[in-house]
Design a protein around this motif. Structure first.
Motif, PDB file in Angstrom:
ATOM      1  N   SER A 250       0.821  -1.218   0.000  1.00 32.05           N
ATOM      2  CA  SER A 250       0.000   0.000   0.000  1.00 32.05           C
ATOM      3  C   SER A 250       0.850   1.260   0.000  1.00 32.05           C
ATOM      4  N   PHE A 251       2.124   1.122   0.338  1.00 33.38           N
ATOM      5  CA  PHE A 251       3.010   2.285   0.430  1.00 33.38           C
ATOM      6  C   PHE A 251       3.961   2.372  -0.761  1.00 33.38           C
ATOM      7  N   TYR A 252       3.686   1.595  -1.790  1.00 30.14           N
ATOM      8  CA  TYR A 252       4.578   1.561  -2.949  1.00 30.14           C
ATOM      9  C   TYR A 252       4.721   2.943  -3.596  1.00 30.14           C
ATOM     10  N   ASN A 253       3.638   3.709  -3.609  1.00 31.76           N
ATOM     11  CA  ASN A 253       3.674   5.050  -4.204  1.00 31.76           C
ATOM     12  C   ASN A 253       3.538   6.149  -3.144  1.00 31.76           C
ATOM     13  N   ALA A 254       3.913   5.841  -1.923  1.00 29.81           N
ATOM     14  CA  ALA A 254       3.884   6.837  -0.848  1.00 29.81           C
ATOM     15  C   ALA A 254       4.938   7.918  -1.118  1.00 29.81           C
ATOM     16  N   PRO A 255       4.871   9.044  -0.434  1.00 27.95           N
ATOM     17  CA  PRO A 255       5.906  10.080  -0.598  1.00 27.95           C
ATOM     18  C   PRO A 255       7.306   9.504  -0.367  1.00 27.95           C
ATOM     19  N   TRP A 256       8.277  10.075  -1.039  1.00 28.72           N
ATOM     20  CA  TRP A 256       9.647   9.565  -1.003  1.00 28.72           C
ATOM     21  C   TRP A 256      10.176   9.439   0.427  1.00 28.72           C
ATOM     22  N   GLU A 257       9.928  10.428   1.268  1.00 28.00           N
ATOM     23  CA  GLU A 257      10.434  10.392   2.637  1.00 28.00           C
ATOM     24  C   GLU A 257       9.888   9.183   3.395  1.00 28.00           C
TER      25      GLU A 257
END
Length: 435
Positions: A250-257
């Motif tokens: 679910s966090f594959y496209n989360a913000p870079w940080e």
């Protein structure tokens, strides 16, 4: 004559349609029970649904009272039996209520697909009678599990070696730990197998042989800082664990940080499971995005699927000194067009003190450009900011951690990658504070 053709075709069409309706009715009548069953609700108070009727060929009974008292209830979709066809892994979300603690979310797992659970029954029957089908309860008492009943004092490596990944190369120290921490008995705390009831021994041994995940969670509990979901209890073939959060995917496209923080935690997990004060190396043999979850409040990464964990006792390896035991072992990189590929030698994991397997598994299957999951490539650290791409250090470290170009390169790359990700995280935090 030309008018007759459409007329005949119309009659044929009507006949075929009628036959199809009749055939459908026959099928429905023949499968009325199955059809009605599909519209029934899943009930945790149903002994057959939780397979309590198959005990002691089950995972435990410590949570049965909570199930039967209605303290645990499925969330909306879990109640609908006809949706089970989409729930291949037999994982359900539920609510658990305690008078003093309130209600919290838990995860209920059957620890296998319906076919895998049916295979367990067949294996028990074949061990007992040589046939694929039998009276399961009677059959389990004719297996090697039953032969360990009676006055057997200890669970020894010679008896269980190779039963599952957990005990592929067991030590007495590991087995004592498993028995002493077995949560499906009221008399826990003793490493003596004979202190367990016969049914408890059977449950422990069956779990050890067919799906040791509950024993991994009990032996290396989250309360001691191990990065696993917390084991709560079992009823029949359903085990309850603490809900961690959304899966890592679910966090594959989360913000870079955020992705940098998660990547650092994954490398920390690889380090902790490889080197710890207990001198047990826990090697993850199945590493994919859906085997990890992230806490919604603390953002902590946790391993949520611990079925395929091989435990090697480093103290025993140092004591027995097998050939090349003190030579560092490097996992071999192999490109693969499938998802979550890993190349490893269980014999090497069991006989070397210093092994890079966990670093390799996390880098290849989760972080690097080689990571492939659900048709997507690029890994958790895909598309870094322009200044990081230009620098090239991150890409170089990920490549060396996945497919090292120099001897022992992965060991050094893993260490440097952890430090680099920590620096990136600190820089991001400083920028956020300055804003």
């Amino acid at each position: 004559m030309l008018r007759m053709v459409p007329l005949k075709l119309g009659r044929v069409y009507r006949c075929v349609k009628l036959l199809a309706v009749v055939a459908l009715l026959v099928v429905l009548l023949m499968n009325t029970h199955s059809l009605l069953a599909s519209f029934q609700k899943n009930e945790l108070t149903d002994r057959r649904f939780v397979s309590l009727n198959k005990c002691p060929a089950c995972f435990g009974t410590s949570w049965c009272r909570k199930f039967m008292n209605g303290q645990v209830s499925f969330e909306a979709w879990g109640r609908l039996r006809f949706l089970d066809v989409f729930n291949v892994k037999n994982v359900y979300f539920a609510q658990y209520g305690e008078p003093r603690e309130g209600t919290r979310r838990v995860v209920l797992k059957r620890l296998g697909s319906n076919q895998e659970l049916a295979d367990i029954d067949q294996k028990i029957c074949k061990r007992a009678t040589g046939r694929a089908r039998c009276d399961l309860i009677q059959g389990v008492y004719k297996t090697e599990f039953a032969r360990l009943n009676g006055e057997v004092r200890l669970l020894t490596p010679e008896v269980v070696e190779g039963w599952s990944d957990l005990v592929h190369c067991p030590s007495q120290r590991l087995l004592d730990r498993v028995v002493r921490r077995y949560a499906e008995t009221k008399d826990s705390g003793s490493f003596l197998l004979k202190n367990l009831k016969d049914t408890e021994k059977m449950q422990l041994l069956m779990t050890l042989a067919f799906n040791p995940e509950p024993l991994v969670l009990q032996s290396f509990p989250s309360d001691e800082g191990w990065p696993f979901a917390k084991y709560l209890g079992a009823c029949g073939r359903v085990v309850a664990v603490n809900y961690v959060g959304e899966e890592l995917w679910s966090f594959y496209n989360a913000p870079w940080e955020k992705r940098v923080d998660l990547a650092r935690q994954l490398m920390d997990i690889a380090e902790q499971l490889t080197n710890n004060d207990f001198d047990f190396a826990l090697y993850l043999l199945d590493v994919s995005f859906d085997n990890f979850a992230v806490g919604p409040r603390d953002g902590k990464v946790i391993v949520v699927d611990a079925e395929n964990v091989l435990v090697a006792d480093k103290r025993l390896i140092k004591q027995n000194r097998p050939e090349n035991f003190d030579v560092w072992y490097e996992s071999r990189f192999e490109e693969c067009d499938k998802e979550a590929c890993l190349s490893f030698s269980k014999e090497a994991l069991c006989s070397r003190v210093t092994v890079d397997h966990n670093y390799y598994a996390v880098c290849q299957n989760l972080l690097s450009r080689y990571a492939t999951w659900r048709g997507t490539t690029g890994g958790l650290l895909h598309d870094p900011p322009a200044h990081i791409s230009r620098d090239g250090q991150l890409e170089a470290l990920l490549d060396e951690c996945t497919n090292p170009r120099k001897r022992y390169g992965r060991f050094q790359a893993a260490k440097e990658l952890r430090d680099y990700l920590t620096q990136l995280g600190a820089s991001s935090a400083s920028l956020a504070t300055a804003r």
